[in-house]
Motif scaffolding. Structure first.
Motif, PDB file in Angstrom:
ATOM      1  N   GLU A  42       5.509   4.108   6.618  1.00 18.18           N
ATOM      2  CA  GLU A  42       5.976   3.355   7.763  1.00 18.18           C
ATOM      3  C   GLU A  42       4.927   2.313   8.145  1.00 18.18           C
ATOM      4  OE1 GLU A  42       6.915   5.919  10.946  1.00 18.18           O
ATOM      5  OE2 GLU A  42       8.283   7.167   9.780  1.00 18.18           O
ATOM      6  N   LYS A  43       5.388   1.146   8.552  1.00 20.14           N
ATOM      7  CA  LYS A  43       4.471   0.050   8.863  1.00 20.14           C
ATOM      8  C   LYS A  43       3.476   0.406   9.958  1.00 20.14           C
ATOM      9  CE  LYS A  43       4.370  -4.873   9.959  1.00 20.14           C
ATOM     10  NZ  LYS A  43       5.159  -6.086  10.280  1.00 20.14           N
ATOM     11  N   PRO A  44       3.890   1.046  11.068  1.00 23.42           N
ATOM     12  CA  PRO A  44       2.904   1.397  12.101  1.00 23.42           C
ATOM     13  C   PRO A  44       1.787   2.287  11.581  1.00 23.42           C
ATOM     14  CG  PRO A  44       5.125   1.600  12.970  1.00 23.42           C
ATOM     15  CD  PRO A  44       5.257   1.391  11.492  1.00 23.42           C
ATOM     16  N   LEU A  45       2.128   3.256  10.713  1.00 28.60           N
ATOM     17  CA  LEU A  45       1.103   4.139  10.172  1.00 28.60           C
ATOM     18  C   LEU A  45       0.179   3.370   9.241  1.00 28.60           C
ATOM     19  CD1 LEU A  45      -0.137   6.915   9.817  1.00 28.60           C
ATOM     20  CD2 LEU A  45       1.584   7.407   8.056  1.00 28.60           C
ATOM     21  N   LEU A  46       0.735   2.489   8.441  1.00 34.27           N
ATOM     22  CA  LEU A  46      -0.070   1.671   7.535  1.00 34.27           C
ATOM     23  C   LEU A  46      -1.047   0.809   8.324  1.00 34.27           C
ATOM     24  CD1 LEU A  46      -0.500   0.790   4.568  1.00 34.27           C
ATOM     25  CD2 LEU A  46       1.208  -0.998   4.965  1.00 34.27           C
ATOM     26  N   GLU A  47      -0.569   0.194   9.411  1.00 34.51           N
ATOM     27  CA  GLU A  47      -1.439  -0.637  10.243  1.00 34.51           C
ATOM     28  C   GLU A  47      -2.507   0.205  10.934  1.00 34.51           C
ATOM     29  OE1 GLU A  47       1.176  -2.679  12.878  1.00 34.51           O
ATOM     30  OE2 GLU A  47       1.709  -4.212  11.396  1.00 34.51           O
ATOM     31  N   ALA A  48      -2.126   1.413  11.338  1.00 33.79           N
ATOM     32  CA  ALA A  48      -3.091   2.298  11.995  1.00 33.79           C
ATOM     33  C   ALA A  48      -4.238   2.632  11.059  1.00 33.79           C
ATOM     34  CB  ALA A  48      -2.397   3.573  12.470  1.00 33.79           C
ATOM     35  N   LYS A  49      -3.914   2.914   9.814  1.00 34.75           N
ATOM     36  CA  LYS A  49      -4.955   3.235   8.836  1.00 34.75           C
ATOM     37  C   LYS A  49      -5.829   2.020   8.545  1.00 34.75           C
ATOM     38  CE  LYS A  49      -2.381   6.944   6.501  1.00 34.75           C
ATOM     39  NZ  LYS A  49      -1.785   7.396   5.231  1.00 34.75           N
ATOM     40  N   GLN A  50      -5.211   0.866   8.398  1.00 37.18           N
ATOM     41  CA  GLN A  50      -5.985  -0.352   8.136  1.00 37.18           C
ATOM     42  C   GLN A  50      -6.925  -0.654   9.298  1.00 37.18           C
ATOM     43  OE1 GLN A  50      -2.730  -3.049   7.495  1.00 37.18           O
ATOM     44  NE2 GLN A  50      -2.731  -2.774   5.260  1.00 37.18           N
ATOM     45  N   ASN A  51      -6.422  -0.510  10.508  1.00 35.41           N
ATOM     46  CA  ASN A  51      -7.242  -0.776  11.690  1.00 35.41           C
ATOM     47  C   ASN A  51      -8.368   0.248  11.830  1.00 35.41           C
ATOM     48  OD1 ASN A  51      -5.708  -3.006  12.360  1.00 35.41           O
ATOM     49  ND2 ASN A  51      -4.385  -1.886  13.776  1.00 35.41           N
ATOM     50  N   PHE A  52      -8.095   1.479  11.435  1.00 36.15           N
ATOM     51  CA  PHE A  52      -9.140   2.504  11.488  1.00 36.15           C
ATOM     52  C   PHE A  52     -10.298   2.105  10.579  1.00 36.15           C
ATOM     53  CE2 PHE A  52     -11.018   6.407   9.677  1.00 36.15           C
ATOM     54  CZ  PHE A  52     -11.503   6.993  10.854  1.00 36.15           C
ATOM     55  N   LEU A  53      -9.984   1.675   9.385  1.00 34.47           N
ATOM     56  CA  LEU A  53     -11.029   1.285   8.442  1.00 34.47           C
ATOM     57  C   LEU A  53     -11.768   0.018   8.877  1.00 34.47           C
ATOM     58  CD1 LEU A  53      -9.761   3.468   6.633  1.00 34.47           C
ATOM     59  CD2 LEU A  53     -10.036   1.903   4.699  1.00 34.47           C
ATOM     60  N   SER A  54     -11.114  -0.832   9.650  1.00 33.61           N
ATOM     61  CA  SER A  54     -11.757  -2.080  10.081  1.00 33.61           C
ATOM     62  C   SER A  54     -12.467  -1.927  11.426  1.00 33.61           C
ATOM     63  CB  SER A  54     -10.711  -3.203  10.176  1.00 33.61           C
ATOM     64  OG  SER A  54      -9.782  -2.924  11.223  1.00 33.61           O
ATOM     65  N   GLY A  55     -12.427  -0.720  11.991  1.00 33.37           N
ATOM     66  CA  GLY A  55     -13.102  -0.484  13.271  1.00 33.37           C
ATOM     67  C   GLY A  55     -12.318  -0.945  14.473  1.00 33.37           C
ATOM     68  N   GLU A  56     -11.011  -1.138  14.332  1.00 38.67           N
ATOM     69  CA  GLU A  56     -10.195  -1.682  15.421  1.00 38.67           C
ATOM     70  C   GLU A  56      -9.074  -0.750  15.853  1.00 38.67           C
ATOM     71  OE1 GLU A  56     -10.982  -4.441  17.055  1.00 38.67           O
ATOM     72  OE2 GLU A  56     -12.746  -4.589  15.759  1.00 38.67           O
ATOM     73  N   ASN A  57      -9.115   0.509  15.428  1.00 41.01           N
ATOM     74  CA  ASN A  57      -8.115   1.469  15.889  1.00 41.01           C
ATOM     75  C   ASN A  57      -8.757   2.328  16.981  1.00 41.01           C
ATOM     76  OD1 ASN A  57      -6.377   3.723  16.263  1.00 41.01           O
ATOM     77  ND2 ASN A  57      -5.459   3.353  14.249  1.00 41.01           N
ATOM     78  N   PHE A  58      -8.312   2.148  18.201  1.00 41.12           N
ATOM     79  CA  PHE A  58      -8.913   2.848  19.329  1.00 41.12           C
ATOM     80  C   PHE A  58      -8.043   4.010  19.808  1.00 41.12           C
ATOM     81  CE2 PHE A  58     -10.166  -1.772  19.861  1.00 41.12           C
ATOM     82  CZ  PHE A  58     -11.294  -1.627  19.069  1.00 41.12           C
ATOM     83  N   TYR A  59      -7.060   4.354  18.973  1.00 40.65           N
ATOM     84  CA  TYR A  59      -6.199   5.510  19.224  1.00 40.65           C
ATOM     85  C   TYR A  59      -6.023   6.291  17.925  1.00 40.65           C
ATOM     86  CZ  TYR A  59      -5.178   3.136  23.599  1.00 40.65           C
ATOM     87  OH  TYR A  59      -5.297   2.524  24.830  1.00 40.65           O
ATOM     88  N   ALA A  60      -7.124   6.488  17.218  1.00 43.16           N
ATOM     89  CA  ALA A  60      -7.055   7.105  15.893  1.00 43.16           C
ATOM     90  C   ALA A  60      -6.527   8.532  15.948  1.00 43.16           C
ATOM     91  CB  ALA A  60      -8.429   7.078  15.229  1.00 43.16           C
ATOM     92  N   GLN A  61      -6.666   9.184  17.094  1.00 43.09           N
ATOM     93  CA  GLN A  61      -6.168  10.563  17.232  1.00 43.09           C
ATOM     94  C   GLN A  61      -4.645  10.626  17.177  1.00 43.09           C
ATOM     95  OE1 GLN A  61      -7.381   8.754  19.670  1.00 43.09           O
ATOM     96  NE2 GLN A  61      -6.151   8.981  21.522  1.00 43.09           N
TER      97      GLN A  61
END
Length: 634
Positions: free
Chosen positions: A9-28
């Motif tokens: 799913e696109k939201p999950l894909l973006e969440a993972k990409q943002n986590f790796l780039s240091g921009e996911n502030f809701y990783a939980q």
């Protein structure tokens, strides 16, 4: 076991990409354990692991549930085997082939120590009732409001007769009314996140998203915060993003390589505290830590975060071990510096009213203020210099205080350099340092007199306030993390009177805008006499917005009563004593206040008018204008 879709799913894909780039502030929201349609999906970041298995009560802790790794270094499995309340871990085959059970870094609940397995615990969505408090906070400028913090170690505030500490359900019943009775504005907890060793006081964490099960359930802490808000009490929490627990089955070298920690062993190892330093320049670590802070703010509705040990995050040479200079040859830890700026920027963008506070002991870096000016962006900094100087002064024999008067007054020189909190914290009442009461010079009566004097100076000096539990009634014994406070002290009349004194002083602080209304500016204070080293008496004025809204503070630092004591006043007129630390109800001996003081034209320093009064031995007075002519000049 559910097969993984080829197309995520696109939201999950973006969440993972943002986590790796240091921009996911809701990783939980995607890492950890998540229940959906009677199945749990588990995800864990371990990019260099050879293999990861989900193990727990539901499969006898064996290797029957392998997980799959994606292109982002995240391992995942979905299974219907687990049930609510089951324990689980991840069995990680690390980069070198070693197999070890590891915790879930994103778990929100753990079993009680000494175990450290995560617990599958679903928290129902809470229907909060604190909307009025939160709405009011959004409209308030906290810099221009009173802030008087009661610092608490949750498991040693009060114990049952069998030695068991109160949990948050019980603290809701007893601590919240106590905060109201004592007239505090905020309560601040030493770290509440999961930690395996009580004697670390919570400063060596393993679970950055988990309330320690030692303190109760997440639901109980949510209810505690709500109860505080309904009683107009703010809730602050200590947080430790600089370093973490060294236990092998927790975060260190999670996949067998430096994952959460620095690559350089000298930077990774925190020798002073026996812990491991986070690599604050690593994008995934930034996502992890900022997500943790946001989680506590949003899930628990807390009003502020005190970031612990900031000096260790911004200076490479703060530790006791070997260190490597940065690329410019200096000691600044640029990764830590920019991480803290990013942390504060993210939180302030999402929650402008949440307070960000730093426990930091140096003066080389601007801690509070706008990030655009080079500051770290915190709202407040603990004033460690004030605390150290003041306690040295009050421990001193009065014979030597005149020669060391600068310890009392030096803070006036730098008090506006940062937005300060004045901390009389837990750090000052442990490890042989003695309690605040025990630090005071002289016999027991003089110790209480000086503690009242100290608290009056503490409350009238510019800066927000923080006092550690037990100090409010003058507990004589040092704080012990594994025992309750010495509540039995309150059977003693002097301790009981001291507690009453503190409650009334707290209310006096809240009732007088002159003590906080202009605190961002030197306009808040006017020094009358900071040079009286012969009599060792300090006098100054705290001012509010209106001309007539001011208080005159007089502090006598010797055991000699000063009769006919003269000080300058800003306006001709009459002045009423509104605070006297030696009143009988406070544990002193005075049964009546000083009479109203009428000014005369006797010049005192730069003042054209002055008054005389009697200042008690080791006592403190506060006077208020009763009827003055504000058209006159000093």
């Amino acid at each position: 076991m559910k097969e993984k879709s080829d197309v995520e799913e696109k939201p999950l894909l973006e969440a993972k990409q943002n986590f790796l780039s240091g921009e996911n502030f809701y990783a939980q929201h995607f890492l950890g354990a998540h229940l959906k349609n009677d199945q749990y999906t588990f995800r864990v970041w371990a990019p260099n692991a050879q293999m990861v298995f989900l193990v727990g009560d539901f499969n006898d802790w064996n290797d029957s549930i392998p997980m799959e790794k994606d292109a982002y270094g995240i391992w995942e499995v979905t299974t219907a085997l687990p049930s609510e309340g089951d324990l689980y871990k991840f069995k990680v085959r690390q980069a070198n082939g070693r197999e070890i059970m590891k915790i879930d870094p994103f778990a929100i609940f753990f079993e009680k120590r000494p175990g450290d397995a995560a617990v599958l615990h679903t928290v129902p969505e809470k229907k909060w009732k604190d909307g009025l408090w939160r709405g009011r906070n959004k409209r308030v400028n906290h810099f221009k409001r009173p802030m008087n913090i009661y610092e608490v170690h949750a498991s040693s505030w009060k114990h049952h007769e069998d030695g068991q500490p109160y949990n948050f359900a019980e603290l809701t019943e007893e601590l919240v009314p106590y905060l109201v009775e004592m007239n505090y504005t905020h309560v601040e907890f030493m770290p509440l996140m999961e930690h395996p060793l009580g004697m670390s006081w919570g400063y060596q964490l393993i679970g950055y998203f988990a309330l320690s099960s030692y303190y109760g359930t997440p639901e109980e802490f949510q209810n505690f915060v709500e109860a505080c808000h309904l009683n107009n009490i703010g809730v602050l929490v200590d947080w430790v993003p600089g370093h973490f627990c060294i236990n092998d089955d927790t975060l260190p070298y999670y996949d067998g390589t430096p994952q959460f920690e620095y690559q350089d062993p000298d930077r990774a190892n925190n020798v002073r505290w026996g812990s491991i330093n986070f690599d604050l320049g690593k994008s995934e670590v930034q996502s992890f830590l900022i997500s943790s802070a946001m989680f506590w703010i949003e899930f628990y509705h807390i009003d502020g975060i005190r970031v612990d040990a900031v000096s260790s995050m911004i200076y490479r040479d703060y530790d006791d071990g070997p260190w490597t200079p940065n690329h410019e040859g200096g000691n600044q830890n640029f990764e830590g510096y920019y991480f803290l700026q990013k942390l504060n920027a993210v939180i302030k963008l999402a929650h402008p009213n949440v307070l960000m506070m730093a426990e930091e002991s140096s003066s080389d870096t601007q801690i509070t203020g706008l990030i655009e000016t080079g500051a770290l962006g915190f709202d407040y900094k603990w004033n460690m210099g004030w605390m150290n100087d003041i306690l040295r002064f009050y421990e001193m024999d009065p014979l030597y205080r005149g020669d060391n008067f600068n310890l009392l007054t030096f803070s006036f020189m730098y008090m506006m350099d940062e937005n300060f909190i004045l901390p009389l914290s837990h750090d000052e009442v442990v490890h042989g340092k003695k309690s605040l009461m025990h630090k005071m010079w002289g016999d027991r009566y003089k110790q209480f007199a000086q503690l009242r004097n100290l608290f009056t100076y503490f409350m009238t000096h510019p800066g927000k306030k923080l006092l550690f539990m037990g100090s409010e009634w003058g507990q004589f014994l040092e704080w012990k993390y594994d025992e309750g406070l010495e509540w039995v002290d309150l059977k003693d009349s002097l301790n009981h009177s001291m507690q009453f004194f503190t409650s009334q002083l707290n209310q006096f602080y809240k009732d007088n805008p002159a003590l906080w209304e202009l605190e961002e500016s030197y306009d808040t204070i006017e020094i009358i006499d900071a040079d009286n080293t012969n009599e060792t008496v300090l006098s100054f004025i705290r001012k509010g917005k209106r001309k007539k809204d001011f208080l005159i503070v007089i502090l006598n630092m010797t055991p000699v009563e000063r009769q006919g004591f003269r000080i300058g006043v800003p306006y001709a007129g009459s002045y009423e004593e509104v605070w006297n630390t030696e009143m009988l109800e406070f544990g002193g001996t005075w049964t009546e206040h000083n009479p109203v003081a009428e000014s005369d034209e006797y010049h005192f320093k730069d003042y054209q008018s002055s008054i005389t009064t009697t200042v008690p031995a080791l006592g403190a007075l506060i006077l208020k204008p009763l009827k003055v002519n504000t058209r006159t000049k000093k």
